[in-house]
Write a protein that holds these residues in place. Structure first.
Motif, PDB file in Angstrom:
ATOM      1  N   ARG A  35       0.809  -1.227   0.000  1.00  0.00           N
ATOM      2  CA  ARG A  35       0.000   0.000   0.000  1.00  0.00           C
ATOM      3  C   ARG A  35       0.837   1.269   0.000  1.00  0.00           C
ATOM      4  NH1 ARG A  35      -5.436  -0.731   0.667  1.00  0.00           N
ATOM      5  NH2 ARG A  35      -6.117  -2.807   1.358  1.00  0.00           N
ATOM      6  N   LYS A  36       2.069   1.206   0.476  1.00  0.00           N
ATOM      7  CA  LYS A  36       2.873   2.419   0.499  1.00  0.00           C
ATOM      8  C   LYS A  36       3.261   2.881  -0.906  1.00  0.00           C
ATOM      9  CE  LYS A  36       7.406   0.207   1.253  1.00  0.00           C
ATOM     10  NZ  LYS A  36       8.548   0.116   2.199  1.00  0.00           N
ATOM     11  N   PHE A  37       3.134   1.987  -1.890  1.00  0.00           N
ATOM     12  CA  PHE A  37       3.427   2.355  -3.276  1.00  0.00           C
ATOM     13  C   PHE A  37       2.179   2.824  -4.025  1.00  0.00           C
ATOM     14  CE2 PHE A  37       6.494  -1.132  -2.322  1.00  0.00           C
ATOM     15  CZ  PHE A  37       7.629  -0.327  -2.258  1.00  0.00           C
ATOM     16  N   MET A  38       1.017   2.688  -3.395  1.00  0.00           N
ATOM     17  CA  MET A  38      -0.222   2.945  -4.107  1.00  0.00           C
ATOM     18  C   MET A  38      -0.642   4.410  -4.101  1.00  0.00           C
ATOM     19  SD  MET A  38      -2.141  -0.504  -2.684  1.00  0.00           S
ATOM     20  CE  MET A  38      -3.766  -0.064  -3.223  1.00  0.00           C
ATOM     21  N   LYS A  39      -0.054   5.209  -3.217  1.00  0.00           N
ATOM     22  CA  LYS A  39      -0.429   6.619  -3.129  1.00  0.00           C
ATOM     23  C   LYS A  39      -0.157   7.351  -4.439  1.00  0.00           C
ATOM     24  CE  LYS A  39       0.422   6.890   1.857  1.00  0.00           C
ATOM     25  NZ  LYS A  39       1.233   7.539   2.926  1.00  0.00           N
ATOM     26  N   ALA A  40       0.904   6.978  -5.115  1.00  0.00           N
ATOM     27  CA  ALA A  40       1.297   7.691  -6.324  1.00  0.00           C
ATOM     28  C   ALA A  40       0.343   7.476  -7.492  1.00  0.00           C
ATOM     29  CB  ALA A  40       2.712   7.267  -6.740  1.00  0.00           C
ATOM     30  N   ILE A  41      -0.441   6.411  -7.443  1.00  0.00           N
ATOM     31  CA  ILE A  41      -1.372   6.158  -8.544  1.00  0.00           C
ATOM     32  C   ILE A  41      -2.831   6.297  -8.105  1.00  0.00           C
ATOM     33  CG2 ILE A  41       0.228   4.704  -9.851  1.00  0.00           C
ATOM     34  CD1 ILE A  41      -1.174   2.258  -8.704  1.00  0.00           C
ATOM     35  N   HIS A  42      -3.019   6.850  -6.919  1.00  0.00           N
ATOM     36  CA  HIS A  42      -4.359   7.070  -6.384  1.00  0.00           C
ATOM     37  C   HIS A  42      -4.976   8.302  -7.035  1.00  0.00           C
ATOM     38  CE1 HIS A  42      -7.119   8.574  -3.023  1.00  0.00           C
ATOM     39  NE2 HIS A  42      -7.673   7.444  -3.455  1.00  0.00           N
ATOM     40  N   ILE A  43      -6.190   8.167  -7.548  1.00  0.00           N
ATOM     41  CA  ILE A  43      -6.812   9.302  -8.245  1.00  0.00           C
ATOM     42  C   ILE A  43      -8.164   9.707  -7.661  1.00  0.00           C
ATOM     43  CG2 ILE A  43      -5.645   8.861 -10.434  1.00  0.00           C
ATOM     44  CD1 ILE A  43      -8.164   7.510 -11.428  1.00  0.00           C
ATOM     45  N   GLY A  44      -8.645   8.998  -6.651  1.00  0.00           N
ATOM     46  CA  GLY A  44      -9.922   9.398  -6.075  1.00  0.00           C
ATOM     47  C   GLY A  44     -10.564   8.285  -5.285  1.00  0.00           C
TER      48      GLY A  44
END
Length: 454
Positions: free
Chosen positions: A91-100
């Motif tokens: 999950r720590k890598f998922m912030k960069a591709i989070h869009i909403g």
């Protein structure tokens, strides 16, 4: 499936992430469904009501490009949890591709999803995701023991009819059993550390089995993510030799590209199915994948198997004896694997992607074979195919403990939990192939009659 399925190092993962161009905010399900790579080029998926843009990230996804894009435009929460042992790491890598985030929670399958999540928590509390080291050590030891015994029998007594049969049986058995063991390693269920699972997977899949760990991951993760889903599960893709299920035969007939007498497929299956799957088809696909994807390290590990095999047996046999020996145990291994693996899936429902919740998706596509000591060993505990598909990272020796709870949950939601005898499972492969062939025959010749009338 998942945004970091194999956990291959922070630097590589961080460098592969595609940063979203914008933060959209609230997103409707209608909008998400458009971003499936078909309607709209971009690929979005939802995990725990959060929307992620996987368009670029999917190309470097450690678990493979296709397995994650199979959930584009859908909710991948349950698959994400099923494939990842350490969600916090991923999950720590998922912030960069989070869009909403999703504007409104998905209500359609809420109860069954909630109940299955509770079942998983129960399994975790029971310690069912903890591997028994002794179990896997003994399994690994009996594989190595068969390898050593086969070599010493041939070295001591030379090549003759009885040593050929004995050593072929031992080699065929060890190859089947290492197939089950590498399966455990590939699902990260033997060690707490993903790193050690991957290391041993490489060693056993490549140097002991003579196959490819990367090819297996590419194919098998897709199968688990969307079992028996046409055009997504590679095990039931439209092939030139067989048609399966009820819909595929009609699709093939309507395409006008039918090249096989599918009405006889339940007969020629015995000749070109189990005996040739490993020695011919898989051999071609393995090397095609390694070369096409430039998996040179995988290829190097694979070559060690043949160097070791030839170094051991060339001094003991003539070339034709060596070739006969090798092909014989490969055919035995292939027959063993095919009958076991297909008994759980081919007789089950095969359909297009209907975005079903995890429990229903897996139960419609899988069934169990009866439990016994022999069945556990013979199938590598894949007689518990239902439990394995629901919890792919669970060590296989714990399936028997979670099975009663799975049955109870299925009964609560009216989902059919099927268990068969080993022989009934094998027989149903033939019955289902015969039924699918008849469906194709009726559809194909009905169309031909229409064309001739027109």
């Amino acid at each position: 499936m998942g945004l970091g399925a194999n956990q291959q190092g922070d630097g590589e993962v961080q460098g592969a992430i595609h940063k979203a161009k914008r933060f959209v905010g609230d997103v409707t399900w209608e909008e998400v469904k458009k971003h499936d790579g078909k309607v709209v080029k971009d690929k979005w998926l939802v995990i725990d009501n959060q929307v992620y843009d996987i368009t670029q990230w999917a190309k470097r996804h450690p678990g493979g490009f296709k397995v994650i894009t199979h959930y584009a435009g859908q909710d991948g929460s349950e698959a994400f949890t099923a494939f990842h042992n350490d969600e916090q790491y991923v999950r720590k890598f998922m912030k960069a591709i989070h869009i909403g985030q999703i504007a409104k929670e998905h209500e359609e399958h809420k109860d069954v999803v909630k109940d299955f999540a509770e079942l998983r928590k129960t399994a975790e509390k029971m310690g069912l995701f903890n591997a028994n080291f002794l179990f896997f050590f003994l399994h690994m030891s009996h594989i190595i023991g068969l390898e050593i015994a086969s070599y010493f029998v041939m070295r001591t007594y030379g090549f003759c009819w009885w040593t050929f049969l004995v050593c072929m049986a031992m080699h065929g058995t060890l190859q089947a059993q290492v197939g089950w063991f590498q399966h455990d390693l590939g699902h990260l269920s033997c060690f707490k550390s993903s790193k050690w699972n991957h290391v041993f997977h490489y060693v056993f899949m490549s140097t002991v089995k003579g196959a490819s760990a990367k090819w297996w991951n590419h194919m098998h993760y897709q199968h688990h993510a969307k079992p028996n889903v046409m055009n997504k599960d590679p095990d039931v893709r439209l092939e030139k030799l067989f048609v399966v299920g009820e819909k595929m035969p009609k699709m093939v007939a309507e395409s006008g590209q039918s090249t096989m007498p599918y009405q006889h497929q339940h007969k020629y299956f015995f000749l070109i199915g189990p005996p040739l799957l490993f020695p011919l088809y898989f051999q071609f696909m393995i090397y095609r994948h390694m070369i096409k994807q430039k998996e040179w390290i995988d290829l190097a590990f694979n070559s060690l198997y043949y160097i070791r095999f030839l170094a051991c047996y060339v001094p003991l046999m003539k070339w034709w004896q060596l070739l006969l020996f090798y092909e014989s145990f490969r055919v035995m291994e292939s027959i063993w694997f095919t009958w076991v693996s297909q008994s759980n899936h081919i007789p089950m429902e095969i359909d297009e992607d209907l975005a079903r919740p995890w429990l229903e998706l897996q139960l419609r596509a899988t069934c169990n074979l009866e439990q016994s000591f022999f069945n556990d060993w013979f199938t590598g505990h894949l007689n518990f195919q239902i439990e394995h598909h629901l919890f792919p990272t669970m060590p296989r020796h714990n399936y028997v403990h979670i099975a009663p709870l799975v049955k109870t949950l299925c009964k609560k939601h009216g989902i059919d939990y099927k268990t068969k005898t080993l022989l009934q499972g094998f027989a149903d492969i033939v019955h289902s192939l015969k039924s699918s062939g008849e469906i194709w025959y009726d559809a194909y010749y009905h169309l031909q009659d229409q064309y001739s009338t027109d």
